[in-house]
Design a protein around this motif. Structure first.
Motif, PDB file in Angstrom:
ATOM      1  N   SER A   1      18.181   6.441   0.342  1.00  0.00           N
ATOM      2  CA  SER A   1      17.223   7.260   0.345  1.00  0.00           C
ATOM      3  C   SER A   1      16.220   6.507  -0.699  1.00  0.00           C
ATOM      4  CB  SER A   1      17.425   8.476  -0.388  1.00  0.00           C
ATOM      5  OG  SER A   1      17.908   8.678  -1.626  1.00  0.00           O
ATOM      6  N   LEU A   2      15.260   6.808  -0.593  1.00  0.00           N
ATOM      7  CA  LEU A   2      14.105   6.257  -1.627  1.00  0.00           C
ATOM      8  C   LEU A   2      14.368   6.653  -3.093  1.00  0.00           C
ATOM      9  CD1 LEU A   2      10.878   7.274   0.045  1.00  0.00           C
ATOM     10  CD2 LEU A   2      11.665   4.781  -0.105  1.00  0.00           C
ATOM     11  N   GLY A   3      15.104   7.461  -3.541  1.00  0.00           N
ATOM     12  CA  GLY A   3      15.619   7.927  -4.763  1.00  0.00           C
ATOM     13  C   GLY A   3      16.722   6.964  -5.321  1.00  0.00           C
ATOM     14  N   GLN A   4      17.173   5.947  -4.392  1.00  0.00           N
ATOM     15  CA  GLN A   4      18.417   4.958  -4.886  1.00  0.00           C
ATOM     16  C   GLN A   4      17.588   3.901  -5.387  1.00  0.00           C
ATOM     17  OE1 GLN A   4      20.941   6.333  -1.495  1.00  0.00           O
ATOM     18  NE2 GLN A   4      22.179   5.337  -2.757  1.00  0.00           N
TER      19      GLN A   4
ATOM     20  N   LYS B   1       8.870  -5.828   0.780  1.00  0.00           N
ATOM     21  CA  LYS B   1       8.253  -5.147   1.989  1.00  0.00           C
ATOM     22  C   LYS B   1       9.204  -4.645   2.962  1.00  0.00           C
ATOM     23  CE  LYS B   1       3.503  -6.713   1.756  1.00  0.00           C
ATOM     24  NZ  LYS B   1       2.365  -7.318   2.514  1.00  0.00           N
ATOM     25  N   MET B   2      10.252  -5.373   3.232  1.00  0.00           N
ATOM     26  CA  MET B   2      11.201  -5.263   4.315  1.00  0.00           C
ATOM     27  C   MET B   2      12.213  -4.142   3.598  1.00  0.00           C
ATOM     28  SD  MET B   2      14.115  -7.530   6.004  1.00  0.00           S
ATOM     29  CE  MET B   2      14.963  -7.782   4.467  1.00  0.00           C
ATOM     30  N   VAL B   3      12.348  -4.332   2.450  1.00  0.00           N
ATOM     31  CA  VAL B   3      13.517  -3.222   1.757  1.00  0.00           C
ATOM     32  C   VAL B   3      12.713  -1.769   1.850  1.00  0.00           C
ATOM     33  CG1 VAL B   3      14.109  -2.488  -0.460  1.00  0.00           C
ATOM     34  CG2 VAL B   3      14.618  -4.605   0.173  1.00  0.00           C
ATOM     35  N   GLU B   4      11.502  -1.877   1.395  1.00  0.00           N
ATOM     36  CA  GLU B   4      10.642  -0.583   1.532  1.00  0.00           C
ATOM     37  C   GLU B   4      10.602  -0.065   3.011  1.00  0.00           C
ATOM     38  OE1 GLU B   4       7.352  -1.506  -2.140  1.00  0.00           O
ATOM     39  OE2 GLU B   4       6.707  -1.377  -0.009  1.00  0.00           O
TER      40      GLU B   4
ATOM     41  N   LYS C   1      12.566   3.741   4.183  1.00  0.00           N
ATOM     42  CA  LYS C   1      11.764   4.905   4.762  1.00  0.00           C
ATOM     43  C   LYS C   1      12.536   5.192   6.069  1.00  0.00           C
ATOM     44  CE  LYS C   1       7.256   3.529   3.305  1.00  0.00           C
ATOM     45  NZ  LYS C   1       5.939   3.038   3.582  1.00  0.00           N
ATOM     46  N   SER C   2      13.065   4.125   6.710  1.00  0.00           N
ATOM     47  CA  SER C   2      13.778   4.204   7.996  1.00  0.00           C
ATOM     48  C   SER C   2      15.266   5.079   7.619  1.00  0.00           C
ATOM     49  CB  SER C   2      14.050   2.966   8.721  1.00  0.00           C
ATOM     50  OG  SER C   2      14.928   3.186   9.862  1.00  0.00           O
ATOM     51  N   ASN C   3      15.879   4.630   6.476  1.00  0.00           N
ATOM     52  CA  ASN C   3      17.026   5.300   6.205  1.00  0.00           C
ATOM     53  C   ASN C   3      17.043   6.672   5.902  1.00  0.00           C
ATOM     54  OD1 ASN C   3      19.249   3.238   6.789  1.00  0.00           O
ATOM     55  ND2 ASN C   3      18.310   2.126   4.933  1.00  0.00           N
TER      56      ASN C   3
END
Length: 297
Positions: A149-152, A204-207, A211-213
């Motif tokens: 998630s974005l929080g990690q 950017k790929m990580v971001e 979002k996808s995960n």
């Protein structure tokens, strides 16, 4: 036997996490607190959840571990719990009360070892802290791959049970690095300038991956919730209920059997039929009445 608890204020080196029985019990108790507090949004704790574990573990044991060491322990405990549940669900095994674990012949253990990697660690003793691990993992035991998630702050690597729970119960929990791979150098050389880590390319790929995960995790949660609401209670499946229909003499070809095939598509009708009608005669009379109400005499 009581474990020696280090005095408060002691800090352990990052490469020497000591997970003895006492420390493991303590961290499991704190993990359960965080799960109950809603700090496990998917298959792992949130950042704030891990921070709470680090602080409370330090207060109770005097050991301040890194987030990576705490997360590694969470992962290992989850793999052990999954392995134990798979093992105890097998048929044809015995049970040793003294060891609190399953028993099997040498040939069967050989087979189990191939089917459930890591299970032979339970030949001598059962799973410790099972009641706590159940609260931590039971509701996410069959969710499949971990989600990010974005929080990690870091992307978790895929979990492979055969790797993470070897027969000798050894996991390399201290050699992993929480730094970006670009900072690790095998042959020396200058470190990567942080200013060059711009918001382009890999970042950017990580971001986009985050979002996808996160969307995948939310979708999975919705699917699981929907599945639970559709699960039949014991004895209330269509197959079970139609067996009761024929048992009360509403055999195929009769009006009563016909109406049963229509109304028992609905789960609430099946549950009522099983739980409220206790005799074959009562069930037959109920089916007959249902047919008469809908189609007349």
């Amino acid at each position: 036997m009581a474990q020696n608890v280090p005095s408060k204020g002691v800090k352990m080196p990052m490469d020497s996490a000591d997970w003895n029985d006492y420390n493991t019990r303590v961290v499991c108790e704190i993990f359960v607190e965080q799960v109950a507090a809603g700090n496990r949004p998917n298959t792992h704790l949130s950042n704030s959840g891990y921070d709470e574990v680090i602080e409370k573990f330090a207060v109770r044991t005097g050991l301040r571990y890194t987030r990576l060491q705490i997360k590694n322990k969470w992962d290992k405990l989850r793999v052990e719990y999954n392995c134990w549940k798979k093992l105890t669900s097998q048929t044809g095994l015995g049970w040793a009360n003294t060891k609190e674990t399953v028993t099997a012949t040498a040939e069967r253990w050989k087979q189990l070892k191939g089917d459930i990697p890591g299970c032979t660690k339970f030949m001598k003793a059962g799973l410790q802290n099972e009641e706590l691990l159940q609260k931590m993992f039971e509701d996410i035991r069959n969710t499949g791959a971990d989600h990010w998630s974005l929080g990690q702050s870091t992307i978790p690597t895929p979990t492979n049970e055969a790797i993470h729970i070897a027969d000798d119960n050894e996991i390399d929990e201290e050699t992993e690095d929480d730094e970006p791979s670009a900072k690790r150098k095998r042959g020396g050389g200058s470190k990567v300038d942080k200013s060059k880590w711009s918001k382009s390319g890999s970042q950017k790929m990580v971001e986009e991956m985050s979002k996808s995960n996160e969307l995948s995790a939310q979708t999975l949660s919705s699917i699981q919730s929907f599945t639970k609401t559709r699960e039949d209670p014991p004895g209330c499946s269509i197959k079970d209920v139609m067996a009761l229909v024929e048992e009360c003499c509403a055999v195929e070809g009769t009006n009563e059997h016909f109406i049963a095939t229509e109304i028992f598509i609905k789960k609430d009708q099946r549950e009522m039929f099983v739980n409220s009608l206790c005799t074959p005669a009562g069930r037959f009379a109920w089916l007959k009445k249902k047919y008469e109400v809908k189609y007349g005499n």
